[in-house]
Structure formats: C-alpha cells, structure tokens
Design a protein around this motif. Sequence first.
Motif, PDB file in Angstrom:
ATOM      1  N   MET A 121       0.821  -1.214   0.000  1.00  0.00           N
ATOM      2  CA  MET A 121       0.000   0.000   0.000  1.00  0.00           C
ATOM      3  C   MET A 121       0.855   1.265   0.000  1.00  0.00           C
ATOM      4  O   MET A 121       0.371   2.347  -0.308  1.00  0.00           O
ATOM      5  CB  MET A 121      -0.974   0.001   1.183  1.00  0.00           C
TER       6      MET A 121
ATOM      7  N   ASP B  67       0.517   2.885  -3.243  1.00  0.00           N
ATOM      8  CA  ASP B  67      -0.677   3.725  -3.344  1.00  0.00           C
ATOM      9  C   ASP B  67      -0.454   5.076  -2.678  1.00  0.00           C
ATOM     10  O   ASP B  67      -0.853   6.113  -3.207  1.00  0.00           O
ATOM     11  CB  ASP B  67      -1.887   3.032  -2.700  1.00  0.00           C
TER      12      ASP B  67
ATOM     13  N   HIS C 247       1.607   7.246  -4.849  1.00  0.00           N
ATOM     14  CA  HIS C 247       0.796   7.697  -5.979  1.00  0.00           C
ATOM     15  C   HIS C 247      -0.144   8.828  -5.556  1.00  0.00           C
ATOM     16  O   HIS C 247      -0.275   9.838  -6.261  1.00  0.00           O
ATOM     17  CB  HIS C 247       0.004   6.517  -6.559  1.00  0.00           C
ATOM     18  N   ILE C 248      -0.771   8.683  -4.407  1.00  0.00           N
ATOM     19  CA  ILE C 248      -1.661   9.731  -3.896  1.00  0.00           C
ATOM     20  C   ILE C 248      -0.880  11.004  -3.612  1.00  0.00           C
ATOM     21  O   ILE C 248      -1.344  12.109  -3.921  1.00  0.00           O
ATOM     22  CB  ILE C 248      -2.421   9.230  -2.651  1.00  0.00           C
TER      23      ILE C 248
ATOM     24  N   GLN D 162      -0.403  12.756  -6.783  1.00  0.00           N
ATOM     25  CA  GLN D 162      -1.644  13.407  -7.215  1.00  0.00           C
ATOM     26  C   GLN D 162      -1.872  14.710  -6.445  1.00  0.00           C
ATOM     27  O   GLN D 162      -2.285  15.709  -7.040  1.00  0.00           O
ATOM     28  CB  GLN D 162      -2.830  12.467  -7.018  1.00  0.00           C
TER      29      GLN D 162
END
Length: 115
Positions: free
Chosen positions: A79, A82, A85-86, A89
């Motif tokens: 995770m 993730d 990646h967040i 963003q």
Amino acid sequence: MNLELQQFKADFFKALSHPLRIRILELLAEGDKNVNELQTIIGAEGSAVSQQLSVLRSKNIVVGTKEGNRVIYSLRDPMIIDLLHIARQIFNNHLIDAITMLDKFNDDKESNMEE
C-alpha cells in the motif's frame, strides 16, 4: 487507542520526511533491490542509502532479506505504492492550482495594461 494511532501516523510520516527515503521507496515500488543497486540508481553514497534504509527498516516500512552476502530490500506493505501515488496526485493538484493562479494573475495584469 486514538492517541496511539495518531502517534503511529506521526512517526510513520516522520519516517517518510526525507527526499532520499522517498526516492528509495519509489525504487522499491518497482521491485526489490539491494543497497548497491539503490546506490547506483540514486547516485548517492552507500552510507547515505544504508542510513536511510535503516530509518525505514526501524519503522517497519521496508524489510531486508539476507541472500548470501547481500541484503535485498522490499516494501513491507504494498500500500506504500498507493500512498506514493496519492502524494504525487496531491502535488499535481497543488501545481495545477499554482498554474491557474499564475494564469489569472497574468490575465489580470494584461487587462490592467490595456486600460
């Protein structure tokens, strides 16, 4: 319990608060690597990479598995990918907001010059 969770989160994000640690995590997100591989890709001294891996290991963010005379590092929890990646963003959103503000500023400046 709430205080323990908040402390865990604070310690976790503190462990992520160094650019070299983030880079190491990004590389490990691509696949397991040893210190020499990380050092070569990053272009940093082995001692710097080892020091940052030690911090990440102490917070159980990465794990090291001994293979012969080398230690292969991997992400403890996928995770993390993730999360990275967040974070990208969120960075992009901030960048878009800054560009939008700059465009608006430039438009306002041009309007004022035409008057």
